[in-house]
Enzyme design. Structure first.
Site, PDB file in Angstrom:
ATOM      1  N   LEU A  30     -16.851   1.836  21.814  1.00 34.81           N
ATOM      2  CA  LEU A  30     -17.734   2.672  20.867  1.00 34.81           C
ATOM      3  C   LEU A  30     -17.295   2.540  19.433  1.00 34.81           C
ATOM      4  O   LEU A  30     -16.107   3.057  19.131  1.00 34.81           O
ATOM      5  CB  LEU A  30     -18.028   3.851  21.629  1.00 34.81           C
ATOM      6  CG  LEU A  30     -18.567   3.989  23.111  1.00 34.81           C
ATOM      7  CD1 LEU A  30     -18.976   5.253  23.449  1.00 34.81           C
ATOM      8  CD2 LEU A  30     -19.779   3.145  23.178  1.00 34.81           C
ATOM      9  N   HIS A  34     -22.716   2.830  17.739  1.00 35.65           N
ATOM     10  CA  HIS A  34     -23.149   3.204  18.861  1.00 35.65           C
ATOM     11  C   HIS A  34     -23.262   4.882  18.661  1.00 35.65           C
ATOM     12  O   HIS A  34     -24.105   5.387  19.172  1.00 35.65           O
ATOM     13  CB  HIS A  34     -21.875   3.230  19.839  1.00 35.65           C
ATOM     14  CG  HIS A  34     -21.542   1.662  20.460  1.00 35.65           C
ATOM     15  ND1 HIS A  34     -20.357   1.391  20.088  1.00 35.65           N
ATOM     16  CD2 HIS A  34     -22.314   0.786  21.254  1.00 35.65           C
ATOM     17  CE1 HIS A  34     -20.399  -0.081  20.755  1.00 35.65           C
ATOM     18  NE2 HIS A  34     -21.603  -0.330  21.319  1.00 35.65           N
ATOM     19  N   GLY A 144     -29.829  -1.127  19.781  1.00 38.52           N
ATOM     20  CA  GLY A 144     -29.746  -1.285  18.075  1.00 38.52           C
ATOM     21  C   GLY A 144     -30.584  -2.632  17.764  1.00 38.52           C
ATOM     22  O   GLY A 144     -30.650  -3.744  18.558  1.00 38.52           O
TER      23      GLY A 144
HETATM   24  P1  AMP Z   1     -22.831  -3.220  22.956  1.00 41.85           P
HETATM   25  O1  AMP Z   1     -21.892  -2.153  23.359  1.00 41.85           O
HETATM   26  O2  AMP Z   1     -22.305  -4.405  21.923  1.00 41.85           O
HETATM   27  O3  AMP Z   1     -23.643  -3.956  24.368  1.00 41.85           O
HETATM   28  O4  AMP Z   1     -24.159  -2.405  22.237  1.00 41.85           O
HETATM   29  C1  AMP Z   1     -24.753  -1.356  22.831  1.00 41.85           C
HETATM   30  C2  AMP Z   1     -25.983  -0.849  21.793  1.00 41.85           C
HETATM   31  O5  AMP Z   1     -25.259  -0.816  20.529  1.00 41.85           O
HETATM   32  C3  AMP Z   1     -26.889  -2.117  21.736  1.00 41.85           C
HETATM   33  O6  AMP Z   1     -28.099  -1.814  21.776  1.00 41.85           O
HETATM   34  C4  AMP Z   1     -26.651  -2.784  20.349  1.00 41.85           C
HETATM   35  O7  AMP Z   1     -27.431  -3.384  19.858  1.00 41.85           O
HETATM   36  C5  AMP Z   1     -26.082  -1.461  19.690  1.00 41.85           C
HETATM   37  N1  AMP Z   1     -25.257  -1.586  18.699  1.00 41.85           N
HETATM   38  C6  AMP Z   1     -24.148  -2.549  18.488  1.00 41.85           C
HETATM   39  N2  AMP Z   1     -23.626  -2.570  17.224  1.00 41.85           N
HETATM   40  C7  AMP Z   1     -24.523  -2.002  16.361  1.00 41.85           C
HETATM   41  C8  AMP Z   1     -24.602  -1.668  14.956  1.00 41.85           C
HETATM   42  N3  AMP Z   1     -23.665  -2.227  14.262  1.00 41.85           N
HETATM   43  N4  AMP Z   1     -25.437  -0.823  14.548  1.00 41.85           N
HETATM   44  C9  AMP Z   1     -26.437  -0.072  15.366  1.00 41.85           C
HETATM   45  N5  AMP Z   1     -26.294  -0.613  16.551  1.00 41.85           N
HETATM   46  C10 AMP Z   1     -25.532  -1.375  17.278  1.00 41.85           C
END
Ligand code: AMP
Length: 278
Positions: A30, A34, A144
């Site tokens: 995270l 996140h 995101g």
């Molecule tokens: P992940 O853990 O990479 O699967 O991401 C989990 C959630 O966090 C997903 O909805 C992503 O789109 C979101 N997310 C990842 N990176 C970012 C970021 N830099 N800004 C905003 N949301 C993010």
């Protein structure tokens, strides 16, 4: 309130509180991106559930599943600090029965752009997200914009399968120099990080133009200037809801999306633009 860590689906049922529930699905490791999703979830519901699950179904055979960063203790600290109520962190064995058969098909939109580079990826994403929705039964789920095609496909799944959940999209959180936060950024060496900055720089440069051909050409020239240490996978301008390529006469919102490899790390980024008719 003490943070509840639910390791099994049964623990999750016990952890469910009264009132509206918001779910933030993650693969852990995270970061501030996140955290911003968790804060949005807090504003929208009485209880926040964060799932931490590195979903094997959404990784291709030559992708980084086994080396994907796993930082569970630090993730729990982040969740505690953000006032999360429940962390749901099942094992792969708990999520997927060995004799499982049925999964979600992301349709045509799952086979274009990011889906063309990662066959089966979005089927895996939608399958796990639908399972998480059914296990957690959230009123709201936060995703995101960083994963723009994933967000579009989740909205499509909710509409097409009549899922009783509200989807909230959250803006991309960036480092001060523009690099979009990603769990995969920790793979980058210092030099590679400098090369990776070309992605956000290219998107900003493209966004300053107003017609699709100029947007793409300007962004492309910034990527080309980064040299051969940046392996471009795609640069596209698409409709945010369908991920179909924008025509030269496109008006309204559009997503300028890029994917590239820097060293062994594959990075994606995008910006949303609003094109005005000529
Ligand atoms: P992940 O853990 O990479 O699967 O991401 C989990 C959630 O966090 C997903 O909805 C992503 O789109 C979101 N997310 C990842 N990176 C970012 C970021 N830099 N800004 C905003 N949301 C993010």
């Amino acid at each position: 309130m003490e943070l509840i860590v639910a390791r099994h689906r049964e623990d999750l049922v016990k952890a469910r509180g009264e009132g509206a529930v918001a779910l933030v699905p993650t693969m852990g490791a995270l970061h501030e991106g996140h955290r911003s999703l968790i804060r949005l979830a807090r504003e929208r519901a009485d209880h926040v559930v964060v799932s931490v699950f590195v979903n094997p179904l959404q990784f291709g055979p030559n992708e980084d599943f086994s080396r994907y960063p796993r930082t569970f203790d630090a993730d729990l600290e982040v969740c505690r600090a953000e006032g999360v109520d429940v962390v749901f962190a099942p094992s792969a064995e708990d999520m997927y029965r060995p004799d499982r058969q049925v999964s979600v098909n992301a349709g045509h939109m799952g086979t274009v752009v990011e889906g063309a580079s990662r066959p089966g990826h979005f089927d895996g994403v939608l399958t796990v997200v639908l399972k998480l929705f059914n296990l957690v039964r959230p009123d709201v789920a936060v995703f995101g914009q960083k994963d723009a095609q994933q967000l579009a496909l989740i909205r499509r799944m909710v509409a097409d399968l009549d899922l009783p959940v509200e989807i909230v999209g959250a803006p991309t959180v960036r480092e001060p120099d523009g690099l979009a936060l990603s769990s995969r950024n920790r793979y980058l060496s210092g030099d590679e990080r400098t090369v990776a900055l070309a992605l956000s720089r290219a998107l900003r440069a493209g966004a300053a133009e107003s017609v699709p051909s100029a947007i793409l050409a300007t962004a492309r020239s910034v990527l080309d200037a980064a040299g051969d240490r940046l392996g471009l996978d795609y640069l596209v301008l698409v409709d945010p809801a369908t991920f179909a390529q924008a025509r030269e006469t496109h008006a309204g919102p559009a997503v300028l999306a890029v994917a590239a490899r820097v060293g062994t790390t594959r990075l994606i980024d995008n910006v949303v633009l609003t094109l005005t008719p000529a």
